[in-house]
Design a protein around this motif. Structure first.
Motif, PDB file in Angstrom:
ATOM      1  N   ARG A 165      29.459  38.120  39.657  1.00 46.05           N
ATOM      2  CA  ARG A 165      29.978  38.940  40.753  1.00 46.05           C
ATOM      3  C   ARG A 165      28.908  39.140  41.827  1.00 46.05           C
ATOM      4  O   ARG A 165      27.717  38.923  41.604  1.00 46.05           O
ATOM      5  CB  ARG A 165      30.425  40.310  40.224  1.00 46.05           C
ATOM      6  CG  ARG A 165      31.360  40.260  39.029  1.00 46.05           C
ATOM      7  CD  ARG A 165      32.639  39.532  39.346  1.00 46.05           C
ATOM      8  NE  ARG A 165      33.595  39.625  38.254  1.00 46.05           N
ATOM      9  CZ  ARG A 165      34.785  39.064  38.270  1.00 46.05           C
ATOM     10  NH1 ARG A 165      35.188  38.364  39.310  1.00 46.05           N
ATOM     11  NH2 ARG A 165      35.597  39.188  37.234  1.00 46.05           N
ATOM     12  N   GLU A 166      29.346  39.575  42.993  1.00 45.18           N
ATOM     13  CA  GLU A 166      28.434  39.895  44.084  1.00 45.18           C
ATOM     14  C   GLU A 166      28.439  41.396  44.334  1.00 45.18           C
ATOM     15  O   GLU A 166      29.478  42.057  44.227  1.00 45.18           O
ATOM     16  CB  GLU A 166      28.814  39.139  45.359  1.00 45.18           C
ATOM     17  CG  GLU A 166      28.595  37.638  45.234  1.00 45.18           C
ATOM     18  CD  GLU A 166      28.833  36.897  46.538  1.00 45.18           C
ATOM     19  OE1 GLU A 166      29.392  37.503  47.475  1.00 45.18           O
ATOM     20  OE2 GLU A 166      28.464  35.710  46.612  1.00 45.18           O
ATOM     21  N   LEU A 173      22.808  41.413  50.020  1.00 43.71           N
ATOM     22  CA  LEU A 173      23.873  40.863  49.196  1.00 43.71           C
ATOM     23  C   LEU A 173      23.255  40.061  48.052  1.00 43.71           C
ATOM     24  O   LEU A 173      22.446  39.165  48.279  1.00 43.71           O
ATOM     25  CB  LEU A 173      24.776  39.956  50.028  1.00 43.71           C
ATOM     26  CG  LEU A 173      25.987  39.353  49.294  1.00 43.71           C
ATOM     27  CD1 LEU A 173      26.947  40.444  48.835  1.00 43.71           C
ATOM     28  CD2 LEU A 173      26.705  38.357  50.200  1.00 43.71           C
ATOM     29  N   ARG A 175      23.927  38.236  43.947  1.00 46.70           N
ATOM     30  CA  ARG A 175      24.886  37.719  42.974  1.00 46.70           C
ATOM     31  C   ARG A 175      24.282  37.889  41.583  1.00 46.70           C
ATOM     32  O   ARG A 175      23.108  37.560  41.354  1.00 46.70           O
ATOM     33  CB  ARG A 175      25.191  36.254  43.233  1.00 46.70           C
ATOM     34  CG  ARG A 175      26.214  35.660  42.267  1.00 46.70           C
ATOM     35  CD  ARG A 175      26.582  34.229  42.619  1.00 46.70           C
ATOM     36  NE  ARG A 175      27.282  34.155  43.902  1.00 46.70           N
ATOM     37  CZ  ARG A 175      26.784  33.565  44.998  1.00 46.70           C
ATOM     38  NH1 ARG A 175      25.596  33.001  44.966  1.00 46.70           N
ATOM     39  NH2 ARG A 175      27.470  33.553  46.116  1.00 46.70           N
ATOM     40  N   VAL A 209      21.607  36.505  47.869  1.00 44.26           N
ATOM     41  CA  VAL A 209      22.460  35.688  48.737  1.00 44.26           C
ATOM     42  C   VAL A 209      22.046  35.867  50.191  1.00 44.26           C
ATOM     43  O   VAL A 209      21.837  34.901  50.922  1.00 44.26           O
ATOM     44  CB  VAL A 209      23.942  36.059  48.557  1.00 44.26           C
ATOM     45  CG1 VAL A 209      24.827  35.226  49.480  1.00 44.26           C
ATOM     46  CG2 VAL A 209      24.372  35.868  47.098  1.00 44.26           C
ATOM     47  N   SER A 224      33.191  41.641  44.818  1.00 44.44           N
ATOM     48  CA  SER A 224      34.118  40.764  44.121  1.00 44.44           C
ATOM     49  C   SER A 224      34.959  41.600  43.174  1.00 44.44           C
ATOM     50  O   SER A 224      34.502  42.598  42.646  1.00 44.44           O
ATOM     51  CB  SER A 224      33.368  39.703  43.306  1.00 44.44           C
ATOM     52  OG  SER A 224      32.504  38.954  44.136  1.00 44.44           O
TER      53      SER A 224
END
Length: 229
Positions: A165-166, A173, A175, A209, A224
């Motif tokens: 998930r992020e 951001l 992950r 990210v 997410s």
């Protein structure tokens, strides 16, 4: 969910510093583990021995901090200041520091900046929740977490379900790559507890990210479906 503490470790395997904000790029927190204790054969001082690392007793009793914020993209403004258990301090790069650390660990070493390969064991960032820390009776510094997140009502180890998930940590951001496998650095009691209750894992390995800044108190938002566990 909110960020309730932030931690940076200027020298790998040494105690680090608690800060109010961190700058993050694809490598991780700027200045985090940017330095290490290095053997003549190039192995890095650690709490364990592997192909890259050499176990060196007592590194966790040394502390490192920056005098000011490290600069993004260009590395630290200056090397960190390292303090020995007796209170003596030197900046990285000072021959007196290398001599003192050599005496402390009982082998010839120097404190050196990272070159081409990051010093991290697993990944750029390490996150743990207050629920998991409470279950283990441990501090963030013992698990060497960078980010501690608090989410009311979240169960211990629930973050394991966030893999893939992020999350948006303030302006960064990330992950979730996988749960963090623990080693002897956390101590025998915590290592035994983690092995008993969660297959040897506690906290998460994160990949970056998009970089930016994370402040103490920033909201953490799942990006997410299912990221809240």
């Amino acid at each position: 969910m909110r960020v309730v503490s932030l931690h940076r470790y200027p020298v790998k395997s040494m105690a680090g510093e608690t800060v109010d904000r961190v700058l993050v790029d694809r490598r991780g927190i700027v200045g985090d583990r940017a330095w290490a204790v290095v053997d003549p054969d190039g192995k890095l001082g650690s709490g364990k021995s592997t192909r890259r690392f050499r176990r060196m007793e007592g590194l966790e009793r040394l502390a490192a901090r920056y005098d000011g914020d490290p600069a993004p993209d260009t590395g630290p403004v200056a090397g960190p200041i390292v303090t020995l258990p007796d209170g003596r301090s030197w900046p990285a790069g000072d021959p007196a520091l290398d001599a003192a650390v050599t005496a402390h660990v009982g082998r010839p070493v120097r404190v050196a900046a990272e070159s081409a390969v990051p010093h991290h064991d697993e990944g750029p960032l390490h996150l743990v929740t207050t629920a998991t820390l409470a279950r283990l009776g441990a501090e963030a510094a013992l698990l060497r977490a960078n980010v501690v997140l608090d989410a009311p009502g979240l169960a211990a180890f629930a973050e394991d379900g966030w893999t893939g998930r992020e999350l948006l940590l303030g302006g960064v951001l990330v992950r979730v790559r996988e749960p963090m496998a623990r080693c002897v650095m956390v101590g025998r009691r915590v290592l035994h507890e983690v092995a008993e209750v969660n297959d040897g894992c506690a906290g998460l390995v994160l990949d970056v990210v998009d970089g930016g800044t994370v402040w103490l108190g920033d909201e953490v938002r799942p990006m997410s479906v299912g990221a809240t566990g």
